[in-house]
Design a protein around this motif. Structure first.
Motif, PDB file in Angstrom:
ATOM      1  N   ASN A  42       0.803  -1.230   0.000  1.00  0.00           N
ATOM      2  CA  ASN A  42       0.000   0.000   0.000  1.00  0.00           C
ATOM      3  C   ASN A  42       0.833   1.276   0.000  1.00  0.00           C
ATOM      4  OD1 ASN A  42      -2.580  -1.419   0.242  1.00  0.00           O
ATOM      5  ND2 ASN A  42      -1.798  -2.016   2.241  1.00  0.00           N
ATOM      6  N   ALA A  45       5.193  -0.483  -2.572  1.00  0.00           N
ATOM      7  CA  ALA A  45       4.874  -1.770  -3.235  1.00  0.00           C
ATOM      8  C   ALA A  45       6.130  -2.503  -3.712  1.00  0.00           C
ATOM      9  CB  ALA A  45       3.911  -1.554  -4.398  1.00  0.00           C
ATOM     10  N   ASP A 290      -3.032  -0.127   5.409  1.00  0.00           N
ATOM     11  CA  ASP A 290      -3.510   0.492   4.164  1.00  0.00           C
ATOM     12  C   ASP A 290      -3.772   1.980   4.423  1.00  0.00           C
ATOM     13  OD1 ASP A 290      -4.792   1.329   1.899  1.00  0.00           O
ATOM     14  OD2 ASP A 290      -6.025  -0.472   1.675  1.00  0.00           O
ATOM     15  N   TRP A 291      -2.920   2.840   3.829  1.00  0.00           N
ATOM     16  CA  TRP A 291      -3.029   4.282   4.061  1.00  0.00           C
ATOM     17  C   TRP A 291      -4.358   4.851   3.587  1.00  0.00           C
ATOM     18  CZ3 TRP A 291      -0.324   6.806   7.356  1.00  0.00           C
ATOM     19  CH2 TRP A 291       0.959   6.347   7.692  1.00  0.00           C
ATOM     20  N   HIS A 292      -4.932   4.237   2.539  1.00  0.00           N
ATOM     21  CA  HIS A 292      -6.205   4.763   2.018  1.00  0.00           C
ATOM     22  C   HIS A 292      -7.289   4.707   3.088  1.00  0.00           C
ATOM     23  CE1 HIS A 292      -3.943   2.906  -1.404  1.00  0.00           C
ATOM     24  NE2 HIS A 292      -4.022   4.157  -1.787  1.00  0.00           N
TER      25      HIS A 292
END
Length: 362
Positions: A42, A45, A290-292
């Motif tokens: 994330n 990669a 997951d940064w999102h």
């Protein structure tokens, strides 16, 4: 990316992470987590969370449990029983009860914000009950506070938390069984664990002492280390065959060796495996972030970061005060134990594998 390139990437990332943390006087665990986030799928990669790496990381948890088992000799437990089975027991049980009930109340009042079954709430509360043995013991030891009033209390609570991990590791997979089978699954898992531990601990220590003496007489360090790996992974394999966890077998192996005269030699020999593999485990945990989701759901992330720390600080401080500590000792005990622990990661990962926690919440 090939296996060799992947291994080199992990090693380089681990070295850079640990060097960075040492320069900033932070625990190496933070470095491992940070590089895991950076090289993970994330962010840059550079590496995917491959199955091979996951299996290697599992061995990190196995050796962590083995080292904790080494610390669990019965005389030590007896001398600290007031703090272990008083303050430690109260902290773990009350965290499980309060957090589970609180989560369910929140889910009923605001289902759009916080929707979950009681099994998920219990799995989350078990992770929240843990503090970091690795970080806190090092901090207390570095400050020469092990024999202080708050130091004894902190060690007592950590010992009980480490002991509580064993039934929690047994309980979490059983919670994922269908409702009508869950009680039977819990009962069966508990019975298996009791039978296995009783069998191994009743005759196991004599066998272990005899075997280690036999190996030590050969005066080969290589043979001794190979034998340690065989015993640890062998017992982990036996408990997994019995439908329990790898970590439980490693814990028993550590307990069996803790009663022998080879304990200190074993600690020195196993430390490099333990540190390196545990570092790999933390890198794989970092890769999960997951940064999102963090950006999209930052209010929830902020609440889940702050609330557990404040809750545990208040709970431990109040419990320490109620069990006879002065205000200063109670507050110092609370401050040491307020953070989350490496076993929280282990329990959350186990809960996720058993479909108890949705990926976005993890």
């Amino acid at each position: 990316m090939g296996a060799l390139e992947l291994t080199l990437l992990y090693l380089l990332a681990a070295v850079l992470g640990v060097v960075g943390c040492r320069m900033l006087k932070l625990p190496p665990m933070l470095g491992y987590l940070a590089v895991g986030v950076v090289i993970g799928p994330n962010a840059l990669a550079l590496a995917q969370n491959s199955e091979g790496v996951k299996h290697l990381a599992e061995f990190g948890v196995v050796f962590l449990m083995f080292v904790i088992g080494l610390e669990f000799n019965l005389p030590k437990l007896r001398s600290m029983r007031k703090h272990v089975f008083g303050l430690g027991l109260l902290q773990v049980v009350l965290t499980l009860v309060v957090v589970t009930i609180g989560s369910l109340l929140l889910a009923s009042m605001a289902p759009s914000l916080w929707k979950m079954e009681w099994q998920t709430a219990l799995a989350l509360s078990s992770a929240m009950a843990m503090s970091s043995t690795a970080i806190v013991v090092k901090l207390v030891a570095d400050r020469l506070e092990l024999e202080s009033e708050h130091g004894k209390r902190v060690m007592g609570v950590l010992l009980f938390q480490d002991l509580a991990v064993v039934p929690l590791i047994v309980m979490i997979p059983a919670l994922s069984a269908p409702a009508e089978e869950m009680f039977t699954a819990l009962l069966l898992a508990g019975a298996k664990a009791v039978v296995l531990i009783t069998l191994l601990l009743s005759g196991g220590q004599r066998v272990m002492r005899w075997w280690l003496t036999l190996v030590a007489r050969r005066k080969s360090e290589e043979l001794f280390v190979l034998n340690l790996l065989l015993v640890t992974l062998g017992l982990a394999w036996i408990t997994e065959l019995a439908g329990l966890s790898l970590a439980l077998g490693a814990f028993i192996a550590g307990m069996l060796i803790s009663e022998t005269e080879y304990k200190h030699q074993v600690e020195l020999d196993i430390r490099p495996f333990h540190d390196v593999l545990l570092g790999l485990f933390f890198i794989t945990i970092g890769m999960m972030l997951d940064w999102h989701i963090v950006v999209e759901r930052w209010p929830l992330v902020l609440v889940l970061t702050l609330l557990p720390v404040v809750f545990k600080l208040v709970l431990v401080t109040v419990l320490a005060k109620l069990t006879g500590a002065t205000n200063g000792v109670a507050l110092r005990t609370g401050l040491y134990l307020a953070q989350a622990g490496e076993f929280g990661f282990v329990l959350l990962t186990l809960a996720s594998q058993n479909a108890l926690i949705p990926p976005e919440l993890l």
